[in-house]
Design an enzyme around this catalytic site. Structure first.
Site, PDB file in Angstrom:
ATOM      1  N   GLY A 135       0.820  -1.203   0.000  1.00 38.17           N
ATOM      2  CA  GLY A 135       0.000   0.000   0.000  1.00 38.17           C
ATOM      3  C   GLY A 135       0.854   1.253   0.000  1.00 38.17           C
ATOM      4  O   GLY A 135       1.841   1.342   0.733  1.00 38.17           O
ATOM      5  N   LEU A 136       0.479   2.199  -0.856  1.00 39.46           N
ATOM      6  CA  LEU A 136       1.224   3.454  -0.936  1.00 39.46           C
ATOM      7  C   LEU A 136       0.233   4.617  -0.975  1.00 39.46           C
ATOM      8  O   LEU A 136       0.319   5.520  -1.792  1.00 39.46           O
ATOM      9  CB  LEU A 136       2.138   3.433  -2.173  1.00 39.46           C
ATOM     10  CG  LEU A 136       3.285   4.459  -2.229  1.00 39.46           C
ATOM     11  CD1 LEU A 136       4.178   4.384  -1.015  1.00 39.46           C
ATOM     12  CD2 LEU A 136       4.099   4.271  -3.504  1.00 39.46           C
TER      13      LEU A 136
ATOM     14  N   VAL B 272      -0.735   6.698   4.441  1.00 39.60           N
ATOM     15  CA  VAL B 272       0.158   6.164   5.472  1.00 39.60           C
ATOM     16  C   VAL B 272       1.412   5.560   4.843  1.00 39.60           C
ATOM     17  O   VAL B 272       2.532   5.783   5.318  1.00 39.60           O
ATOM     18  CB  VAL B 272      -0.583   5.115   6.333  1.00 39.60           C
ATOM     19  CG1 VAL B 272       0.365   4.520   7.366  1.00 39.60           C
ATOM     20  CG2 VAL B 272      -1.789   5.747   7.012  1.00 39.60           C
TER      21      VAL B 272
ATOM     22  N   ILE C 252       0.286   8.291  18.681  1.00 40.24           N
ATOM     23  CA  ILE C 252       0.465   8.245  20.134  1.00 40.24           C
ATOM     24  C   ILE C 252       1.019   6.884  20.541  1.00 40.24           C
ATOM     25  O   ILE C 252       0.424   5.866  20.224  1.00 40.24           O
ATOM     26  CB  ILE C 252      -0.883   8.468  20.862  1.00 40.24           C
ATOM     27  CG1 ILE C 252      -1.570   9.725  20.353  1.00 40.24           C
ATOM     28  CG2 ILE C 252      -0.678   8.518  22.359  1.00 40.24           C
ATOM     29  CD1 ILE C 252      -3.024   9.837  20.807  1.00 40.24           C
TER      30      ILE C 252
ATOM     31  N   GLY D  90     -13.053  17.364   4.620  1.00 37.05           N
ATOM     32  CA  GLY D  90     -12.205  16.178   4.617  1.00 37.05           C
ATOM     33  C   GLY D  90     -11.969  15.572   5.988  1.00 37.05           C
ATOM     34  O   GLY D  90     -11.166  14.644   6.123  1.00 37.05           O
TER      35      GLY D  90
ATOM     36  N   ASP E  47     -15.471   2.253  14.287  1.00 31.70           N
ATOM     37  CA  ASP E  47     -14.016   2.410  14.321  1.00 31.70           C
ATOM     38  C   ASP E  47     -13.520   2.437  15.778  1.00 31.70           C
ATOM     39  O   ASP E  47     -12.531   1.779  16.126  1.00 31.70           O
ATOM     40  CB  ASP E  47     -13.646   3.718  13.608  1.00 31.70           C
ATOM     41  CG  ASP E  47     -12.182   4.088  13.758  1.00 31.70           C
ATOM     42  OD1 ASP E  47     -11.344   3.504  13.042  1.00 31.70           O
ATOM     43  OD2 ASP E  47     -11.871   4.951  14.600  1.00 31.70           O
TER      44      ASP E  47
ATOM     45  N   LYS F 240     -11.008  -0.260  17.950  1.00 32.41           N
ATOM     46  CA  LYS F 240      -9.835   0.166  18.702  1.00 32.41           C
ATOM     47  C   LYS F 240      -9.918  -0.241  20.173  1.00 32.41           C
ATOM     48  O   LYS F 240      -8.929  -0.683  20.755  1.00 32.41           O
ATOM     49  CB  LYS F 240      -9.659   1.681  18.570  1.00 32.41           C
ATOM     50  CG  LYS F 240      -9.237   2.080  17.149  1.00 32.41           C
ATOM     51  CD  LYS F 240      -9.372   3.577  16.920  1.00 32.41           C
ATOM     52  CE  LYS F 240      -8.852   3.996  15.552  1.00 32.41           C
ATOM     53  NZ  LYS F 240      -9.240   5.387  15.222  1.00 32.41           N
TER      54      LYS F 240
END
Lengths: 427, 427
Positions: free
Chosen positions: A9-10, A13, A133, A184, A198, A202
Site C-alpha cells: 500500500g502506498l 500512510v 500516540i 475532509g 471504528d 480500537k
C-alpha cells in the site's frame, strides 16, 4: 542494509512511512539498517509523491509476501481483504508484520496472532490505535506491571471533531457532519466513524492488550453520536459536563470485563473533557500507577507514519539482538477469550431527557417509577418548554442499566409522557 | 526464579516496588521470574511494611553490589552518595542497574553511561522523570523515529501544586508553601523543588534522550517560583494565561539546543495549561508526529514503583531473549555533549510588570526604551495603582532575551520608574 521491507500500500500512510524512512538524518541511527525493498500498489500509473528504486514498485502483492528476501511486511493498505489474507500468508512465510489495520486486527486478531505464535514471528500494531500516540507498546511493556482497571479513550478523531464543533458553535449534528465531510474530516460514508464502529475496533484491541484476553468484536456494545443533539450538549454544559464519544474497557473485581463505545457525559474537570478537535487521548487506570493519559494526533500521514516506523524500528532492534526465543514484551500471546459483561449488567449513571405534558405531578410520577426499580436520582430539573411540552432532565446515581431500562419502559407508558428524546451515560 | 534483584533502599519507592513484586497475580507473567534476593537498608531495627525472606535484608550495601549472584541492582535510596559509587561499582561488576535517582543521573550520567557501555550492561531510569508516566522508554523507542523539536514538561509536582493553589485560591506563595509543607506536599527544605533544581535535573535527562547528546547540568538555565506573585497570576489570567513552572528543551535549525526551567505564562488553550495539582505532563513535539503528551502522577510510591518495576520487567525480557549484543533501544549511548544556547540568546515573549510614578508620558518612555533595543510590544496596559505608584503590565512579541534585558536596564534608570517587580517568559 540489513532488514528488507515489503510495504503493502502506498496511500497516505504508506507514502508517509516511505518519506520518513528515506530521510533518516536526525532520527534513530538504526533506521539506516532498513531497505525499502518492495512496495505493492494497485496501479503503477498513478503519480506518487515519493521516488522508489527501479523495480521496487509492483502490483503483485502476493509476490511480496512470498518473496524470501523480505524480512518484514508492512501492511498499510487498509480494508479487510486482501489485507487479512496477505498478512496471514506473510506470517506463514516466516515474516514479521507491521500493520496499521485496526479493522483486520479487531476482527481477525485471534487467527493472526495464533498463526504468528506458531510461526514465531511478531505482529506489531502501534498505528492501529491512536495514530502516532505511543499507547500499544506502553501497554505491552511499561504499564504491564500494573493491574489494569480501566482504559477510557477518545479514539476517533472524526467524532471528536464533530462533537467539539457542536459544543463550541451550538450547531446540529447533521450540519457539522456535512461541513466536516466538505473539509475532509469525515468520509463520504461516515458510518464507521459516527456510528462508533471504528472506536469499537480500537477499544477491542486496547482491551485485549490491557486485560490479557481476546475479545469477540460482537461482544463490544456500540452506540454512535447520531442521536446527540445540541439541546443535550447545552444541558450537559449547564450540569458541568461535556459530551464525548468514549471507548471504555473496564474491569471490576466483582464482574466480567465491560467493553463499550457510547456518547458519554464527561465531567469538565476530567482529563478527557478538554481533549478537543481531531485529537485522541487514552486514559489508563491501573494499580499501583493510578491514572496516566496519552494524548496526541489520532490520525494523519505523519503521525501514523511515526507509529508504523517505530514498530519497524522495534523489530529491527529485536532481530539484531535476539536469539530464537521471542521477546515476550513485543508479542500478543493470549489464547483465551475474555468474558464480556452484557450491557444490561453495566452499573453507571444516566442522563435522560423527557418531554412531558405540562401537568402538575409529572415529576412525582417520574420519581415514583424510578423508585419502583431502585433507580436513585441525583437531580431532576424541569429545564423549559418545547412548544406545549415541558422538558425534564434527569441525572441518576449509579444504577444497573437493566433496572434503569425497566423503569424507562414503565415511564414510557405513563400518559403524561410524550417522549424520551435522549438517553446518555455519565462517566 | 530466574533473575535475582539486589535492591538498595527500602523507603517509599523501595517498599512500593517490593510490594508490587511480591503480589504478581494479574500483572505481567514475566514478573514471576524475579527474585527479591537482597535488600540493603540503613537500619535493621526499623519496622517495615513488607516481609522479606530471612537473610535478604542487610545493611551492607557494598556486599549487594559485589554479590556475584545479583543480576540487577535496583537503586532506590536517593541522594548523591553513596548512590553514585554503588551504581558504578554494580556496573563494574557486570550488573544491570535500575534507578529512580534523577539527581545522580543528571550529574553523573556521563560517567555512569560510559561505564555501562564499557561493561555491556543497561542502566534504566524510567522512574527518574515523571514518576509512573511512561516517557523515558517511549522517547528511546517509539518516538525516536522522529526528529524531536521540543520537549516541554511540568515535571515537578510540588511546584505545580503550589501554583495551582495560588491560582485557584488567590493565595500568596509563602502561605501556600507553608500549607503544602504541613500537608506533606513540600519538604521542610523546599529548595530543590521551588527553586527549580529538581525540574532542571529532569529536563537535562529528557533533553539528553530526546536530542541525543549529553547535557552539562550547569548549562541548564534555572529559575524557580519564589518570585511568582498572586498579582501576576491574576494579570496573567486576565490576559488568557496560567503560570506554570515549565522545563523546556527546544532545538531550532538555526541555533543550539536551549534547555531551561522557569515560570512561564502558558496560554489557557495549551495542553499543559490544564495540568493541575501534583500531576506531571510532558509534551513532546517532533517531525513527523506533531504533538504528543504524556500525563499522570509525577510522584508517589505506587506510580514510582510501577516505573521501577517496568524497567526491571524490560531487563528480564531482554536478558531472557538477547544475545551478547545490547539492544540499542534500551541503552543510552551518546558520547558527545550537546552545545547549549546561553539564555541571552533565547528568543521568547516576555511579560513584565512595572511600578511607576504616576506621571504623564510614562508609557511613552517605556515604549521608547523598548524601541531602542528592537523590542516590539504586543500589549502595554496600565492595570491600576499600588499606593501612589501606577502599575503597568507589558507583554512583548518574540525578542532576544539579551536585547530585552538591555532595554530593561535602560528602563530601570528612568526617573519615572520605581521598580520592576515581575519578569516572566511567555510560551
Amino acid at each position: 542494509m540489513g532488514i528488507k521491507l515489503g510495504i503493502l500500500g502506498l496511500g497516505t500512510v504508506g507514502t508517509g512511512t516511505v518519506q520518513l524512512l528515506q530521510d533518516v538524518v536526525g532520527r534513530h541511527p538504526l533506521l539506516k539498517e532498513i531497505e525499502i525493498y518492495r512496495v505493492g500498489v494497485r496501479s503503477l500509473s498513478k503519480p506518487r509523491a515519493v521516488e522508489l528504486p527501479a523495480g521496487a514498485i509492483t502490483t503483485d502483492l502476493e509476490a511480496i509476501v512470498n518473496d524470501p528476501a523480505v524480512d518484514i511486511v508492512v501492511e498499510v493498505m487498509g480494508g479487510l481483504e486482501p489485507a487479512r489474507s496477505l498478512i496471514l500468508q506473510a506470517i506463514n512465510n516466516g515474516k514479521h508484520v507491521v500493520t496499521a489495520n485496526k479493522a483486520v486486527i479487531a476482527r481477525f486478531g485471534a487467527e493472526i496472532f495464533t498463526a504468528a505464535n506458531q510461526a514465531g514471528v511478531y505482529v506489531m500494531l502501534e498505528a492501529a490505535v491512536g495514530g502516532g500516540i505511543p499507547v500499544i507498546q506502553p501497554l505491552k511493556q511499561s504499564l504491564s506491571v500494573n493491574r489494569i482497571q480501566a482504559i477510557t479513550g477518545i479514539v476517533n478523531g472524526t467524532t471528536n471533531y464533530i462533537l467539539t464543533r457542536m459544543q463550541t458553535e451550538g450547531s446540529d449534528f447533521s450540519d457539522v457532519l456535512a461541513d466536516a465531510q466538505r473539509l475532509g474530516y469525515a468520509e463520504a460514508d461516515p458510518t464507521a466513524d459516527v456510528d462508533g464502529l471504528d472506536a469499537a475496533d480500537k477499544i477491542a484491541i486496547l482491551a485485549s492488550l490491557g486485560f490479557g484476553g481476546r475479545i469477540h468484536l460482537q461482544d463490544v456494545y456500540c452506540e454512535g453520536i447520531r442521536q446527540v443533539s445540541k439541546t443535550d450538549i447545552t444541558y450537559a454544559e449547564k450540569l458541568g459536563f461535556v459530551i464525548k464519544l468514549l471507548a471504555i474497557a473496564k474491569k471490576t473485581s466483582s464482574s466480567p470485563l465491560s467493553v463499550r463505545v457510547h456518547p458519554t457525559l464527561v465531567p469538565k474537570t476530567h482529563p478527557l473533557a478538554s481533549i478537543n478537535g481531531v485529537n485522541n487521548a487514552i486514559l489508563v487506570e491501573g494499580e499501583p500507577i493510578g491514572q496516566v493519559m496519552f494524548f496526541g494526533p489520532g490520525a494523519g500521514a505523519g503521525a501514523t507514519a511515526s507509529a508504523v516506523s517505530s514498530d519497524i524500528l522495534n523489530l529491527v532492534a529485536t532481530l539484531q539482538t535476539s536469539t530464537a526465543k521471542p521477546n515476550p514484551l513485543l508479542g500478543c500471546g493470549h489464547q483465551h477469550y475474555s468474558e464480556i459483561a452484557p450491557i444490561a449488567e453495566l452499573v453507571t449513571r444516566f442522563y435522560a431527557r423527557f418531554l412531558t405534558k405540562d401537568q402538575p405531578g409529572v415529576i412525582g410520577k417520574l420519581g415514583t417509577s424510578f423508585g419502583n426499580y431502585g433507580v436513585s436520582l441525583e437531580s431532576i430539573v424541569q429545564t423549559g418548554f418545547q412548544g406545549e411540552l415541558a422538558e425534564i432532565v434527569v441525572v441518576t446515581h449509579d444504577v444497573k442499566e437493566g433496572d434503569f431500562r425497566q423503569a424507562l419502559a414503565e415511564i414510557r407508558d405513563l400518559p403524561a409522557i410524550d417522549s424520551i428524546p435522549s438517553l446518555l451515560r455519565v462517566l
